[in-house]
Design a protein around this motif. Structure first.
Motif, PDB file in Angstrom:
ATOM      1  N   THR A 163       0.863  -1.304   0.070  1.00 10.96           N
ATOM      2  CA  THR A 163       0.114  -0.188  -0.004  1.00 10.96           C
ATOM      3  C   THR A 163       0.848   1.120   0.255  1.00 10.96           C
ATOM      4  OG1 THR A 163      -1.765  -1.030   1.195  1.00 10.96           O
ATOM      5  CG2 THR A 163      -1.951   1.053   1.166  1.00 10.96           C
ATOM      6  N   ASN A 164       0.646   2.181  -0.801  1.00 12.57           N
ATOM      7  CA  ASN A 164       1.466   3.409  -1.182  1.00 12.57           C
ATOM      8  C   ASN A 164       2.864   2.978  -1.116  1.00 12.57           C
ATOM      9  OD1 ASN A 164      -0.239   5.501  -1.959  1.00 12.57           O
ATOM     10  ND2 ASN A 164      -1.149   5.407  -0.102  1.00 12.57           N
ATOM     11  N   ARG A 165       3.414   2.030  -1.539  1.00 11.21           N
ATOM     12  CA  ARG A 165       4.850   1.677  -1.209  1.00 11.21           C
ATOM     13  C   ARG A 165       6.074   2.588  -1.630  1.00 11.21           C
ATOM     14  NH1 ARG A 165       5.711  -3.318  -5.702  1.00 11.21           N
ATOM     15  NH2 ARG A 165       5.544  -1.794  -7.596  1.00 11.21           N
ATOM     16  N   HIS A 166       5.534   3.320  -2.600  1.00 14.30           N
ATOM     17  CA  HIS A 166       6.563   4.572  -2.908  1.00 14.30           C
ATOM     18  C   HIS A 166       6.666   5.534  -2.060  1.00 14.30           C
ATOM     19  CE1 HIS A 166       5.864   2.785  -7.099  1.00 14.30           C
ATOM     20  NE2 HIS A 166       6.835   3.279  -7.244  1.00 14.30           N
ATOM     21  N   TRP A 167       5.484   5.680  -1.048  1.00 18.29           N
ATOM     22  CA  TRP A 167       5.461   7.004  -0.318  1.00 18.29           C
ATOM     23  C   TRP A 167       5.495   6.326   1.329  1.00 18.29           C
ATOM     24  CZ3 TRP A 167       2.713   6.302  -4.759  1.00 18.29           C
ATOM     25  CH2 TRP A 167       3.157   7.125  -5.803  1.00 18.29           C
ATOM     26  N   LEU A 168       5.812   5.045   1.329  1.00 18.37           N
ATOM     27  CA  LEU A 168       5.901   4.632   2.827  1.00 18.37           C
ATOM     28  C   LEU A 168       7.168   4.613   3.219  1.00 18.37           C
ATOM     29  CD1 LEU A 168       4.325   1.177   3.740  1.00 18.37           C
ATOM     30  CD2 LEU A 168       6.424   1.584   4.388  1.00 18.37           C
ATOM     31  N   ASP A 169       7.105   5.135   4.778  1.00 16.89           N
ATOM     32  CA  ASP A 169       8.293   5.183   5.521  1.00 16.89           C
ATOM     33  C   ASP A 169       8.202   4.036   6.558  1.00 16.89           C
ATOM     34  OD1 ASP A 169      10.673   6.054   6.800  1.00 16.89           O
ATOM     35  OD2 ASP A 169       9.774   7.697   7.501  1.00 16.89           O
ATOM     36  N   ALA A 170       9.328   3.063   6.460  1.00 15.62           N
ATOM     37  CA  ALA A 170       9.410   1.961   7.439  1.00 15.62           C
ATOM     38  C   ALA A 170      10.120   2.321   8.351  1.00 15.62           C
ATOM     39  CB  ALA A 170       9.827   0.782   6.659  1.00 15.62           C
ATOM     40  N   VAL A 171       9.660   2.465   9.659  1.00 14.54           N
ATOM     41  CA  VAL A 171      10.515   2.859  10.855  1.00 14.54           C
ATOM     42  C   VAL A 171      10.809   1.691  11.703  1.00 14.54           C
ATOM     43  CG1 VAL A 171      10.279   4.356  13.140  1.00 14.54           C
ATOM     44  CG2 VAL A 171       9.368   5.232  10.652  1.00 14.54           C
ATOM     45  N   ILE A 172      12.198   1.525  12.005  1.00 16.81           N
ATOM     46  CA  ILE A 172      12.481   0.389  12.838  1.00 16.81           C
ATOM     47  C   ILE A 172      13.742   0.811  13.586  1.00 16.81           C
ATOM     48  CG2 ILE A 172      13.910  -0.516  10.961  1.00 16.81           C
ATOM     49  CD1 ILE A 172      12.970  -3.324  11.829  1.00 16.81           C
ATOM     50  N   ASP A 173      14.076   0.081  14.847  1.00 19.54           N
ATOM     51  CA  ASP A 173      15.113   0.225  15.586  1.00 19.54           C
ATOM     52  C   ASP A 173      16.282  -0.193  14.733  1.00 19.54           C
ATOM     53  OD1 ASP A 173      16.665   0.655  18.289  1.00 19.54           O
ATOM     54  OD2 ASP A 173      16.868  -1.679  17.872  1.00 19.54           O
ATOM     55  N   PRO A 174      17.258   0.474  14.375  1.00 22.43           N
ATOM     56  CA  PRO A 174      18.433  -0.097  13.602  1.00 22.43           C
ATOM     57  C   PRO A 174      19.058  -1.279  14.105  1.00 22.43           C
ATOM     58  CG  PRO A 174      18.643   2.387  14.237  1.00 22.43           C
ATOM     59  CD  PRO A 174      17.785   1.978  14.939  1.00 22.43           C
ATOM     60  N   ASP A 175      19.053  -1.507  15.403  1.00 23.77           N
ATOM     61  CA  ASP A 175      19.701  -2.914  15.782  1.00 23.77           C
ATOM     62  C   ASP A 175      18.752  -4.065  15.611  1.00 23.77           C
ATOM     63  OD1 ASP A 175      21.886  -1.211  16.853  1.00 23.77           O
ATOM     64  OD2 ASP A 175      21.345  -1.554  19.082  1.00 23.77           O
ATOM     65  N   ALA A 176      17.559  -3.763  16.018  1.00 23.81           N
ATOM     66  CA  ALA A 176      16.733  -4.846  15.706  1.00 23.81           C
ATOM     67  C   ALA A 176      16.346  -5.104  13.872  1.00 23.81           C
ATOM     68  CB  ALA A 176      15.142  -4.290  16.016  1.00 23.81           C
ATOM     69  N   HIS A 177      16.784  -4.204  13.358  1.00 23.14           N
ATOM     70  CA  HIS A 177      16.580  -4.257  11.785  1.00 23.14           C
ATOM     71  C   HIS A 177      17.905  -5.258  11.508  1.00 23.14           C
ATOM     72  CE1 HIS A 177      16.599  -2.109   7.606  1.00 23.14           C
ATOM     73  NE2 HIS A 177      16.168  -3.341   7.579  1.00 23.14           N
ATOM     74  N   ARG A 178      18.871  -4.958  12.097  1.00 22.55           N
ATOM     75  CA  ARG A 178      20.392  -5.896  11.944  1.00 22.55           C
ATOM     76  C   ARG A 178      19.832  -7.229  12.182  1.00 22.55           C
ATOM     77  NH1 ARG A 178      25.422  -3.533  11.072  1.00 22.55           N
ATOM     78  NH2 ARG A 178      25.858  -6.006  10.691  1.00 22.55           N
ATOM     79  N   GLU A 179      19.135  -7.465  13.256  1.00 21.37           N
ATOM     80  CA  GLU A 179      18.887  -8.995  13.714  1.00 21.37           C
ATOM     81  C   GLU A 179      17.683  -9.431  12.985  1.00 21.37           C
ATOM     82  OE1 GLU A 179      18.019  -8.848  18.182  1.00 21.37           O
ATOM     83  OE2 GLU A 179      19.754  -7.589  18.298  1.00 21.37           O
TER      84      GLU A 179
END
Length: 691
Positions: A163-179
């Motif tokens: 949904t609206n992938r061109h305009w979507l901001d995925a927010v995540i903790d950087p350390d959790a993203h690495r894991e």
């Protein structure tokens, strides 16, 4: 190389097809139309790059009239096999069919973690788990590149909703993203060495994926030392400045011109270089990375190959479908007995015509063409590709062939009353249910469309011996679950899917698939019961907060103490398996060995899974390893697993390192994330390692 030669390698233009019907004068006559063309440099022996989408086979969304290819089962079906060797065969098939058409880059390796069961593209992806995802994706990449064809991995990173992938901001903790998502990419890149990485459409923590200096320069090229090139997704290069953040090649440049006002790596990038905004060293690095992968994979040596053995490829598609079908529930209804002569009602799901396939850039035209195409439509760039595709492998015909003594009646399942009448006349009712899912669209919920839930409920009320076969790209809710005797998850099973389904129903094949994704009872069990602003128009900026961090799928359920409808790793068989004699070892990581025994009366395949269930200071659930084991009745095999140390660790972004805490760790062997049968504990000294 001249500057003109360098810049020419940085832009891929689309061929004329259904999605983009306008011919581009930069593509020479006689070049097969495909997703992208990058000119070669003949005087230096550098071949042109011809790119095709290829997640489930060599796709053809209207590019090459009359061209067909092997239509493989969904990525989730391949992952459900838990069979790395089968994934490598699937990749080899794609590589051979690509090379026979003159293509030397396959936009394959789709591996975003399934964070949301409504995501329209989950069927293309692999699983919700980093280890399983990396294992299957890496083997597929190896298979493709063994044929002298470059494979990507995609979409880097967090392209978890459409949904609206061109305009979507995925927010995540950087350390959790690495894991989680990044760990899947890290392991897949280590194991598969893909020639290219494709950036995602969305933003990550405020910056577009193609302009994300932290993820491309910092993590991918810096911490991981990736040597290949980074390309954009089609229409996902918002400006020339992406080159400074690490993007090496703009693809689908015409869509960028439509969305952002210009082709970013054309005149704007040349002007930036002339004015000093793009250093010559960076320009050379962009080109060097592309050339490096071309020569490392061998596209300079791989000429157009001979026509591949399509019968052999058809057999591979069949084997994937067989291995990926998951028997979710069975109260004695299956297998059907081939020697008996029951009255069987086959109801719904276009079972007389074929099996469902997902839509979008992963759709593959099978040999002979589609059995049918049902237009659906919608809004957005991908609306014209939103169809229910039926591959010509009819479950009805295949059942009649494998159950010659049965009296089989077909009802289209247009309404509950008519379907119930057919069910009452039968000894067994088999209801087929389908859902059209694909690129550009997320599901509004997890229900079956077109009144199919009501049809199943009516059939189950009319006939206590009802079997449901699901052809979907995601989990679905099952309000009728306790009223039916068996449930088969067939996913999108590919061009031989009808045969595979019939073989499993008739007991010719013993089901062995295991769920690569958790089936929730309902959306209330998921981190986001509602998508953000689901009713906003196409083109509206949205934000998704991945507050669950690394606790994706079954990990989320374990942390929250939730009982899913069907757990990750779950799958039934027509035989029984036991696990015995667990032995654990500890050093820099954890090792485990145990025995698997087939204690039933028929041959079958099991997938024992090793999980971390506790670590110092936390209860958890993390898949540490698995193995697919084929056993004859009465046979036993010893299985040994050594865990990747990162699966035992947490990432410390402040120190830029992985850390295993000292103390006690508990692991368990099970048939799913919740069906744990053997457990034991070890002590680890703790250490820091890696970047």
């Amino acid at each position: 190389m001249t500057d003109d030669e360098r810049f020419s390698l940085l832009v891929g233009v689309m061929g004329a097809g259904e999605l983009w019907p306008v011919p581009d004068e930069r593509i020479p006559p006689g070049v097969p139309m495909s997703a992208a063309y990058v000119p070669g440099i003949p005087r230096l022996g550098v071949p042109a790059l011809l790119m095709s989408d290829a997640g489930l086979g060599v796709t053809n969304p209207g590019y090459r009239p009359g061209d067909t290819a092997t239509a493989l089962p969904a990525g989730l079906a391949l992952a459900a096999s838990f069979d790395p060797a089968l994934a490598r065969e699937a990749g080899g098939l794609i590589g051979r069919e690509a090379r026979s058409r003159g293509f030397n880059v396959q936009l394959a390796g789709a591996m975003n973690l399934a964070r949301d069961p409504r995501n329209g593209r989950n069927f293309e992806y692999v699983s919700e788990d980093p280890l399983l995802t990396a294992t299957i994706a890496a083997e597929s990449v190896k298979g493709i590149q063994h044929e002298g064809v470059i494979s990507t991995v995609k979409h880097y990173s967090l392209n978890g909703n459409e949904t609206n992938r061109h305009w979507l901001d995925a927010v995540i903790d950087p350390d959790a993203h690495r894991e989680s998502d990044l760990l899947a990419f890290e392991m897949a890149i280590e194991r598969g060495a893909p020639g290219a990485v494709m950036a995602a459409y969305n933003k990550i923590n405020g910056d577009y994926a193609a302009a994300n200096d932290v993820l491309i320069n910092g993590v991918l090229k810096g911490a991981w030392g990736y040597r290949g090139w980074v390309m954009s997704d089609w229409g996902a290069t918002p400006g020339w400045e992406c080159a400074l953040a690490g993007l090496d090649q703009e693809c689908g440049a015409q869509i960028d011109a439509l969305l952002w006002g210009s082709e970013a790596f054309g005149d704007p990038l040349r002007a930036a270089h002339a004015e000093g905004g793009l250093a010559s060293e960076r320009l050379s690095d962009m080109v060097r990375r592309i050339l490096r992968s071309m020569f490392a994979v061998g596209v300079d040596r791989a000429h157009v190959g001979p026509a591949p053995d399509m019968d052999a490829h058809n057999e591979i598609a069949l084997r994937i479908a067989r291995a990926g079908i998951v028997l979710l529930a069975n109260r004695g209804a299956l297998p059907l007995a081939p020697e008996s002569s029951p009255r069987i009602a086959v109801i719904g799901g276009y079972a007389h015509a074929g099996v469902a396939a997902g839509y979008g850039s992963a759709a593959v035209v099978p040999p002979g063409g589609y059995a049918a195409v049902v237009p659906i439509g919608g809004q957005g760039l991908e609306a014209g590709m939103r169809n229910l595709y039926l591959l010509p492998s009819s479950p009805l015909s295949e059942l009649r062939e494998r159950l010659p003594r049965a009296q089989i009646e077909f009802d289209p399942g247009l309404g509950p009353a008519e379907a119930a009448m057919a069910a009452r006349r039968a000894d067994v009712a088999i209801v087929f249910a389908v859902r059209a899912e694909g690129e550009g669209f997320d599901g509004a919920d997890l229900s079956l469309p077109w009144g199919q839930d009501a049809v199943i409920a009516a059939v189950a009320a009319a006939n206590p011996n009802t079997v449901v076969v699901l052809e979907t790209g995601n989990p679905v809710t099952m309000p009728w679950r306790n009223s039916v005797n068996a449930i088969l998850q067939a996913w999108y099973p590919g061009q031989n899917g009808g045969r595979a389904i019939a073989e499993v129903l008739a007991g010719v094949v013993n089901p062995s698939g295991r769920l690569p994704i958790t089936f929730p009872v309902d959306l209330g069990q998921t981190p986001r019961p509602e998508l953000p602003d689901p009713a906003t128009p196409w083109g509206t900026p949205t934000t998704i907060d991945y507050f669950e961090g690394a606790d994706v799928g079954y990990r989320w359920f374990a942390k929250r103490g939730l009982a899913p409808m069907f757990a990750f790793g779950h799958g039934l068989s027509y035989t029984r398996f036991e696990y015995r004699d667990l032995v654990l070892g500890a050093g820099d990581t954890i090792s485990a060995s145990f025995s698997v025994a087939n204690v039933g009366d028929r041959a079958g395949a099991d997938v024992p899974q090793l999980y971390l269930t506790s670590a110092p200071g936390e209860r958890c659930s993390r898949l540490l390893g698995f193995e697919r084991v084929e056993l004859e009745p009465g046979a036993t095999r010893r299985v040994s697993i050594e865990a990747d140390a990162r699966l035992l660790a947490h990432y410390d972004g402040g120190a830029g390192t992985w850390r295993i805490a000292p103390g006690g760790y508990t692991v368990a062997v099970g048939a799913s994330a919740v069906a744990l049968r053997l457990a034991g504990g070890v002590e680890l000294a703790g250490r820091a390692f890696g970047r």
